[in-house]
Design a protein around this motif. Structure first.
Motif, PDB file in Angstrom:
ATOM      1  N   GLN A  85       0.716  -1.161   0.086  1.00 35.52           N
ATOM      2  CA  GLN A  85       0.057  -0.159  -0.075  1.00 35.52           C
ATOM      3  C   GLN A  85       0.775   1.126  -0.100  1.00 35.52           C
ATOM      4  O   GLN A  85       0.284   2.116   0.841  1.00 35.52           O
ATOM      5  CB  GLN A  85      -1.332  -0.091   1.159  1.00 35.52           C
ATOM      6  N   LEU A  86       1.963   1.054  -1.055  1.00 35.36           N
ATOM      7  CA  LEU A  86       2.695   2.555  -0.922  1.00 35.36           C
ATOM      8  C   LEU A  86       2.420   2.920  -2.478  1.00 35.36           C
ATOM      9  O   LEU A  86       3.111   2.002  -3.455  1.00 35.36           O
ATOM     10  CB  LEU A  86       4.183   2.044  -0.684  1.00 35.36           C
ATOM     11  N   PRO A  87       1.684   4.014  -2.721  1.00 38.23           N
ATOM     12  CA  PRO A  87       1.612   3.954  -4.054  1.00 38.23           C
ATOM     13  C   PRO A  87       2.515   4.704  -4.986  1.00 38.23           C
ATOM     14  O   PRO A  87       2.909   4.434  -6.015  1.00 38.23           O
ATOM     15  CB  PRO A  87       0.358   5.300  -4.077  1.00 38.23           C
ATOM     16  N   VAL A  88       3.888   5.333  -4.302  1.00 37.41           N
ATOM     17  CA  VAL A  88       4.892   5.689  -4.907  1.00 37.41           C
ATOM     18  C   VAL A  88       5.682   4.505  -5.680  1.00 37.41           C
ATOM     19  O   VAL A  88       6.050   4.768  -6.750  1.00 37.41           O
ATOM     20  CB  VAL A  88       5.801   6.450  -4.036  1.00 37.41           C
ATOM     21  N   VAL A  89       5.595   3.496  -4.971  1.00 33.06           N
ATOM     22  CA  VAL A  89       6.324   2.293  -5.547  1.00 33.06           C
ATOM     23  C   VAL A  89       5.561   1.663  -6.560  1.00 33.06           C
ATOM     24  O   VAL A  89       6.208   1.197  -7.584  1.00 33.06           O
ATOM     25  CB  VAL A  89       6.609   1.311  -4.323  1.00 33.06           C
ATOM     26  N   GLY A  90       4.267   1.553  -6.533  1.00 30.88           N
ATOM     27  CA  GLY A  90       3.695   1.184  -7.521  1.00 30.88           C
ATOM     28  C   GLY A  90       3.535   2.114  -9.048  1.00 30.88           C
ATOM     29  O   GLY A  90       3.594   1.417 -10.060  1.00 30.88           O
ATOM     30  N   ILE A  91       3.502   3.456  -8.500  1.00 37.88           N
ATOM     31  CA  ILE A  91       3.747   4.360  -9.812  1.00 37.88           C
ATOM     32  C   ILE A  91       5.150   4.053 -10.507  1.00 37.88           C
ATOM     33  O   ILE A  91       5.194   4.108 -11.721  1.00 37.88           O
ATOM     34  CB  ILE A  91       3.574   5.801  -9.219  1.00 37.88           C
ATOM     35  N   VAL A  92       6.109   3.862  -9.713  1.00 34.81           N
ATOM     36  CA  VAL A  92       7.396   3.967 -10.261  1.00 34.81           C
ATOM     37  C   VAL A  92       7.477   2.245 -10.910  1.00 34.81           C
ATOM     38  O   VAL A  92       8.039   2.512 -12.220  1.00 34.81           O
ATOM     39  CB  VAL A  92       8.602   3.702  -9.089  1.00 34.81           C
ATOM     40  N   GLY A  93       6.963   1.477 -10.652  1.00 32.25           N
ATOM     41  CA  GLY A  93       6.813   0.239 -11.186  1.00 32.25           C
ATOM     42  C   GLY A  93       6.166   0.249 -12.458  1.00 32.25           C
ATOM     43  O   GLY A  93       6.437  -0.271 -13.472  1.00 32.25           O
ATOM     44  N   PHE A  94       4.837   1.139 -12.588  1.00 32.21           N
ATOM     45  CA  PHE A  94       4.354   1.199 -13.536  1.00 32.21           C
ATOM     46  C   PHE A  94       5.151   2.009 -14.791  1.00 32.21           C
ATOM     47  O   PHE A  94       4.994   1.767 -15.932  1.00 32.21           O
ATOM     48  CB  PHE A  94       2.728   1.994 -13.262  1.00 32.21           C
ATOM     49  N   VAL A  95       5.802   3.309 -14.302  1.00 37.45           N
ATOM     50  CA  VAL A  95       6.441   3.911 -15.284  1.00 37.45           C
ATOM     51  C   VAL A  95       7.452   3.140 -15.862  1.00 37.45           C
ATOM     52  O   VAL A  95       7.995   3.147 -17.049  1.00 37.45           O
ATOM     53  CB  VAL A  95       7.247   5.190 -14.499  1.00 37.45           C
ATOM     54  N   ILE A  96       8.294   2.367 -15.031  1.00 37.62           N
ATOM     55  CA  ILE A  96       9.278   1.140 -15.556  1.00 37.62           C
ATOM     56  C   ILE A  96       8.753   0.319 -16.683  1.00 37.62           C
ATOM     57  O   ILE A  96       9.415   0.208 -17.459  1.00 37.62           O
ATOM     58  CB  ILE A  96       9.797   0.621 -14.335  1.00 37.62           C
ATOM     59  N   MET A  97       7.436  -0.146 -16.109  1.00 35.13           N
ATOM     60  CA  MET A  97       6.860  -1.189 -17.240  1.00 35.13           C
ATOM     61  C   MET A  97       6.528  -0.473 -18.606  1.00 35.13           C
ATOM     62  O   MET A  97       6.821  -0.954 -19.722  1.00 35.13           O
ATOM     63  CB  MET A  97       5.471  -1.477 -16.627  1.00 35.13           C
ATOM     64  N   LEU A  98       6.148   0.974 -18.363  1.00 30.32           N
ATOM     65  CA  LEU A  98       5.896   1.624 -19.758  1.00 30.32           C
ATOM     66  C   LEU A  98       6.795   1.938 -20.438  1.00 30.32           C
ATOM     67  O   LEU A  98       7.072   1.731 -21.721  1.00 30.32           O
ATOM     68  CB  LEU A  98       4.970   3.054 -19.227  1.00 30.32           C
ATOM     69  N   GLY A  99       8.346   2.495 -19.980  1.00 28.10           N
ATOM     70  CA  GLY A  99       9.413   2.705 -20.412  1.00 28.10           C
ATOM     71  C   GLY A  99       9.889   1.346 -21.109  1.00 28.10           C
ATOM     72  O   GLY A  99      10.481   1.406 -22.535  1.00 28.10           O
TER      73      GLY A  99
END
Length: 139
Positions: free
Chosen positions: A63-77
């Motif tokens: 439940q750390l949104p920052v880690v999830g957002i970073v993971g999503f950005v890495i996936m997108l890139g």
């Protein structure tokens, strides 16, 4: 459109001269290194994509949104890089009877698509330029 005998002979002479003058550069033009590099980029992008999924799931579970957002950005890139690497594989045309010493001829760096239905930006600009030159008698 296939090359004429004279054009094939000139191309062969230029390839031999290039091979003699700069063998390292000539070896990069053979085409195999381009395919290997694209394949390597696609594999690395796949691994990084999996790491991004793991980070996204970690962010959801903890439940750390920052880690999830970073993971999503890495996936997108990584997906962007991987798809670009897969699409950039050049279509190689080789002729077994052509004595070009293993060189691969690329159609101007273009992918194998039908140029009549999907003219590229540069093709359209070149056609416009030719129409202007023909319409103004060369001036």
């Amino acid at each position: 459109m296939p090359l004429s005998e004279e054009e094939l002979r000139l191309l062969e002479q230029m390839e031999r001269a290039l091979l003699q003058e700069d063998p390292k550069f000539a070896s990069t033009l053979r085409g195999t290194s381009f395919r290997r590099a694209a394949r390597r980029r696609a594999v690395v992008a796949g691994v990084v994509f999996v790491i991004g999924v793991a980070l996204l799931m970690t962010g959801v579970i903890t439940q750390l949104p920052v880690v999830g957002i970073v993971g999503f950005v890495i996936m997108l890139g990584s997906a962007t890089v991987g798809l670009a690497a897969l699409r950039s594989k050049p279509v190689a045309h080789t002729s077994p009877s052509h004595p070009s010493h293993g060189f691969t001829v690329f159609e101007g760096g273009r992918r194998g698509r039908n140029r009549r239905t999907h003219a590229s930006f540069m093709d359209r600009m070149e056609q416009r330029w030719q129409r202007r030159r023909d319409g103004n008698a060369g001036w």
